[in-house]
Each structure stands twice: as C-alpha cells, then as structure tokens.
Design an enzyme around this catalytic site. Structure first.
Site, mmCIF file in Angstrom:
data_model
loop_
_atom_site.group_PDB
_atom_site.id
_atom_site.type_symbol
_atom_site.label_atom_id
_atom_site.label_comp_id
_atom_site.label_asym_id
_atom_site.label_seq_id
_atom_site.Cartn_x
_atom_site.Cartn_y
_atom_site.Cartn_z
ATOM 1 N N GLN A 50 2.133 -6.168 5.492
ATOM 2 C CA GLN A 50 2.327 -5.806 4.114
ATOM 3 C C GLN A 50 3.742 -6.181 3.685
ATOM 4 O O GLN A 50 4.546 -6.535 4.529
ATOM 5 C CB GLN A 50 2.093 -4.319 3.938
ATOM 6 N N GLU A 86 0.837 -1.202 0.000
ATOM 7 C CA GLU A 86 0.000 0.000 0.000
ATOM 8 C C GLU A 86 0.870 1.251 0.000
ATOM 9 O O GLU A 86 2.021 1.222 0.451
ATOM 10 C CB GLU A 86 -0.889 -0.035 1.273
ATOM 11 N N ASN A 111 -12.286 -1.321 -1.013
ATOM 12 C CA ASN A 111 -11.585 -1.908 0.128
ATOM 13 C C ASN A 111 -12.268 -1.483 1.420
ATOM 14 O O ASN A 111 -12.575 -0.296 1.614
ATOM 15 C CB ASN A 111 -10.133 -1.412 0.160
ATOM 16 N N GLU A 112 -12.521 -2.419 2.281
ATOM 17 C CA GLU A 112 -13.092 -2.115 3.613
ATOM 18 C C GLU A 112 -14.182 -1.052 3.508
ATOM 19 O O GLU A 112 -14.149 -0.032 4.202
ATOM 20 C CB GLU A 112 -11.990 -1.712 4.601
ATOM 21 N N TYR A 139 -6.825 -9.268 11.172
ATOM 22 C CA TYR A 139 -5.512 -9.006 11.761
ATOM 23 C C TYR A 139 -5.427 -9.631 13.150
ATOM 24 O O TYR A 139 -6.414 -9.662 13.886
ATOM 25 C CB TYR A 139 -5.274 -7.495 11.888
ATOM 26 N N GLU A 178 -6.073 -9.239 3.371
ATOM 27 C CA GLU A 178 -5.268 -8.558 4.388
ATOM 28 C C GLU A 178 -5.263 -9.427 5.630
ATOM 29 O O GLU A 178 -6.332 -9.764 6.159
ATOM 30 C CB GLU A 178 -5.837 -7.178 4.729
HETATM 31 O O1 AHR Z 1 -2.928 -2.635 6.236
HETATM 32 C C1 AHR Z 1 -3.247 -1.448 6.872
HETATM 33 C C2 AHR Z 1 -4.715 -1.086 6.765
HETATM 34 O O2 AHR Z 1 -5.477 -2.031 7.437
HETATM 35 C C3 AHR Z 1 -5.303 -1.090 5.370
HETATM 36 O O3 AHR Z 1 -5.086 0.097 4.692
HETATM 37 C C4 AHR Z 1 -6.760 -1.271 5.639
HETATM 38 O O4 AHR Z 1 -7.428 -1.882 4.566
HETATM 39 C C5 AHR Z 1 -6.788 -2.070 6.926
HETATM 40 O O5 AHR Z 1 -7.646 -1.542 7.845
#
Ligand code: AHR
Length: 495
Positions: free
Chosen positions: A347, A25, A172-173, A240, A298
């Site tokens: 990332q 990103e 995205n999101e 995450y 992600e």
């Molecule tokens: O990876 C960091 C951020 O985490 C990304 O930009 C977003 O899609 C997610 O919330």
C-alpha cells in the site's frame, strides 16, 4: 554479453498511466500518521495532508488512489465519515488491530488528498455489510451536480460542486473478508449493486469494477465475468508475493537468503501466468462492443511485520529486493496494457510494500518509490515490443530469468526499463533497436546489495544514480553495463 531487442514497429497500445496507481486503506499507519495528521502533531500540512508526503507523491505523478480498503471497505459506512468531526462515529477497525477509527478521514478528506496529489479517486463500495441504498447514495453524494437529497447533504457539508468520481469498486475480496460469498452469489449481488451505481453526468460516466479473483482462482473470475460482466467495465485481481513456507511463516523484509530472494522472484513472475489466464477468461466473456478489462488493484510483497510492531498494522521495511519485485510487476503490467488498465500497489504508506515510510515528522522514500520514479516516463506512452535474451538462474526448484525488460515511446523519447535480476553478476547489454534510431541516451539506476534499504537514520542509502550508456551503430544500438541486482531506466531521443 546479452542482447535486448526493441521493436518499435509492434505495440500492444498505450500504457494506461493508472498502472502506476496506489492503494491506501484504513490500516495501521497508512492514512492516520502516514497521510493525515492533526494540528497538535506539529507536522507541516495543508488541510491535514502531510506536505512532505503529498510532495513526494506528486513527484512520482501518482495517477489514482484506491480507498478506503481493502477488507476495511466492506465494514465501512461512509456516512460515519462526513459532517462535523466531533459528531463522527467512533468505530472499531475489526480487520486491522481492533483500534478505534474516529472517522476523521472520510469522503471529503480523501477527495481533498486526491486534489492535492493531482490524481483520480477510486472508491471501493461496501457490498459485504452495507446496502445497495448506501452505495447508491454515496455515488449520488459524490457525483450529483443538480438538486437531490445527497447533493444537498454534500453542500451542507461545504462542497458545492460534485467531485465526479469515476472509479467505483463493487466490493472487495467478496470471496473472503468481503462476505465469504460464492462466485454465483457475488455475481448476483454485483449486478444488483451496479444497477444502482448511476451516472449523474454523461460527460463523466462512472467506471464499475467487479470483485475479481484471488490469485489463480479462475472459477471465480469465469463465473463473475460471464454473469456480471455486462454490468461492469472491469474485474479486479489480487495477487500478493508471499515468500516463506506458508501464510503463518512469512519471510522477513530485510533478513533473507539468496534462495528466498529467488523464491520471491519466482512467485512474483507467476502473476504473469495468472494475468494471461484471466485475460483469456475476460476475452471469452466479453461482447465485441463491451470488452472487459483487468485491474490488479492489490499486489506487492507481503512479509512478516517488523519486530515489535503491531501485527495488525502490516508494517514492513523495503529493500532493493522490493524495488526489483516492483519493476518485474510493472514490466508485466505494461506488456499486457491492452487489457490491464490499472494496478494499485499495496500500500501507499507504512503498510506492506510501501512507497513511503514515516516516523513522526520524518519520512523516508523506499527503493519501491525510486522504481516508480524511474518508470514514470512510461505513463500514457505507446508500449513497444521488447525482448531480452536471458539465461536461467537456478537455485534448487527456483529457476528464474536473469533479465526483464519493457519499453515504450512518447513524444520522440524511447524509454527502456530493464531489471538485472542476478544479485551477484553485472550484465553487459547490447540493445538492438528496430524501427527507430536514436541520437543520444542516458540512464538512471537503482542498484546495491539486494538487502540495502533506507532507514530514518540513513534515509539516502538507496537512491537513484546516473549510469553510463553509449549509443552505437549510428543510432541503431545502445550499450550499457547493468549492475548486479538492479533496475535501470534508459531514455533515448528518437531521430
Ligand atoms: O492489503 C491488505 C489486505 O489484503 C486488504 O485489506 C485485503 O483486501 C487483502 O487481503
């Protein structure tokens, strides 16, 4: 002594190599400095791409890179990033530190990076603040081979042939930074956007990925799959691992207790349950002729930033704990390979759970990178059933299994990847092979104290080492002693 059973008679199918995908990103030092440098930086590069980084990515056979975000994607207007560099618009990266984005890395540069790495591009479109026309034009710009306004524009910018970009994300999101939409509203938007993401070459059809759920938000997944499912090929999922009491008090990357390690493992394994529930939702929403797939685009560890670094840059160190977490995730993706067809760790460089860290001209490979190196034989291999006889490791509320395993076969080679989750005890393993015999075997391992990590002063502290293995029972078994807190890949020749 614990047992692992590998049964080559049973398989969920081929492990899509895209499970080993990356995410890059416009965030902190991922693109700028991490990948893309200026001539005045004096770092060896080809067309701006760092040679050291590109070579390292080629070594782990990166199959696909997702770009330009992340949250950045829903603020990105791709036309700002094409044409003469001096004329490109300078904008504010409002999501990540409020820094100036000079757009010197745009569509052509991203596709040049993918060409150098030898991987597929995956472009995420702007649904949050863009327009349908803008996204439609982007696809035409990348993929139209004949005569059209966007194809002519591409040619005027020096690229005659289309790139045939296959993977397109429809936002995205969008439940959060991509517009704070409801699932119903997003599903409508997704249908509208996907309608205008066209195929320009029947030999290279596009593959559309709808914005799926945040973690266990099953309602989002269900509404989007049921409504927009017929218009797309897959739904994404973001998850995450965030240890610590809450989002604002995240655990640290290198300083953590054994209890926090257990918590990190436990939270990671929850993704297995989330994926299974998403898979059920997708199966129910799918038509027999149109089976929706799941793309975890992600995932990874999200810790507190390193002291003294810009909080908006999400820079964190990476220890053997990260290597173990990567391996647990990869094992889970592989064992769901009939539906999970891509995953993109967050990332690639200098951000969150990165493969690579850079500081000026210096580069270090992280324990997570080494796990990707260990796992590369699984790419496009036939997944085979495997099972580990584990014991529970208990620390208060955190009860975690001591072992994790995943296996595959390809070209007469059997690959078994095993995590010994126990940070304090080695594990003697007897592998029982069903449906196959092997003539010889070898193994490589990532091992050490779970806090060990590589730094710019000590870049080789954590590397892969050979591990002794013995073929037993006339080729029907393998014996190995796994170090405490380790990830091991065992490769055996089938007879
Ligand atoms: O990876 C960091 C951020 O985490 C990304 O930009 C977003 O899609 C997610 O919330």
């Amino acid at each position: 002594m614990a047992h692992i059973v590998v049964n080559t008679k049973k398989s969920k199918g081929t492990i899509n190599k895209n499970i080993y995908g990356q995410f890059a990103e416009h965030l902190g030092r991922c693109i700028y400095e991490g990948v893309f440098v200026k001539e005045e930086d004096g770092i060896p590069n080809v067309n701006g791409m760092r040679c050291d980084v590109v070579n390292a990515l080629k070594n782990i056979k990166v199959p696909v890179i997702r770009w330009p975000g992340g949250c950045f994607a829903d603020t990105y207007h791709w036309m700002d990033g094409i044409g003469a560099k001096e004329n490109r618009k300078k904008i504010v990266n409002t999501n990540w530190g409020g820094v100036t984005e000079d757009n010197s890395f745009g569509t052509h540069e991203f596709l040049e990076l993918c060409k150098q790495v030898g991987c597929e591009p995956y472009i995420c479109g702007n649904v949050g603040s863009g327009t349908v026309q803008e996204m439609s034009d982007w696809v035409e710009y990348c993929n139209m081979g004949g005569v059209s306004p966007m194809a002519e524009l591409r040619r005027s910018n020096g690229h005659d042939e289309p790139w045939n970009v296959k993977y397109w994300g429809i936002g995205n999101e969008n439940w959060g930074c991509g517009g704070n939409m409801t699932p119903e509203y997003y599903a409508d938007e997704c249908e509208r956007y996907s309608t205008f993401v066209r195929n320009y070459d029947n030999d290279h059809p596009v593959y559309k990925i709808a914005c799926g759920a945040n973690a266990a938000d099953y309602n989002w997944a269900k509404v989007v799959a049921e409504k927009a499912g017929p218009f797309v090929d897959a739904l994404s999922l973001h998850y995450y691992t965030v240890p610590g009491p809450d989002w604002f008090n995240k655990g640290k990357a290198t300083e953590f207790t054994v209890s926090e390690y257990y918590e990190t493992v436990k939270k990671t394994l929850f993704l297995g349950e989330i994926m299974d529930n998403n898979i059920s939702i997708l199966k129910q929403a799918s038509k027999p002729e149109h089976q929706l797939k799941l793309i975890v685009d992600e995932w990874g560890n999200w810790f507190a930033v390193e002291p003294g670094t810009n909080p908006g840059f999400l820079y964190q160190q990476n220890t053997i704990r990260d290597g173990i977490i990567a391996a647990l995730n990869l094992n889970m993706f592989q064992d769901r390979c009939d539906t999970v067809v891509m995953a993109n760790i967050a990332q690639m460089i200098n951000v969150l759970q990165a493969m690579i860290l850079t500081e000026g001209p210096k580069m270090v490979l992280t324990p997570t990178y080494h796990v990707y190196d260990l796992y590369k034989d699984h790419m496009d291999a036939r997944q085979v059933e495997s099972y580990a006889e584990t014991e529970d490791l208990v620390d208060g509320d955190n009860v975690i299994p001591s072992l994790s395993v995943s296996s595959s076969e390809k070209d007469g080679k059997l690959t078994i990847t095993v995590v010994n989750v126990d940070p304090a005890k080695e594990a003697e393993i007897d592998i029982i092979l069903g449906g196959v015999k092997v003539s010889d075997a070898s193994a490589r391992t990532l091992a050490g104290d779970i806090h060990d990590h590589n730094t710019f002063d000590d870049p080789e502290k954590v590397t892969l080492k050979a591990l002794d293995v013995t073929v037993t029972d006339g080729g029907a078994g393998i014996k190995v002693k796994l170090p405490a807190g380790s990830v091991t890949s065992i490769t055996a020749t089938e007879i």
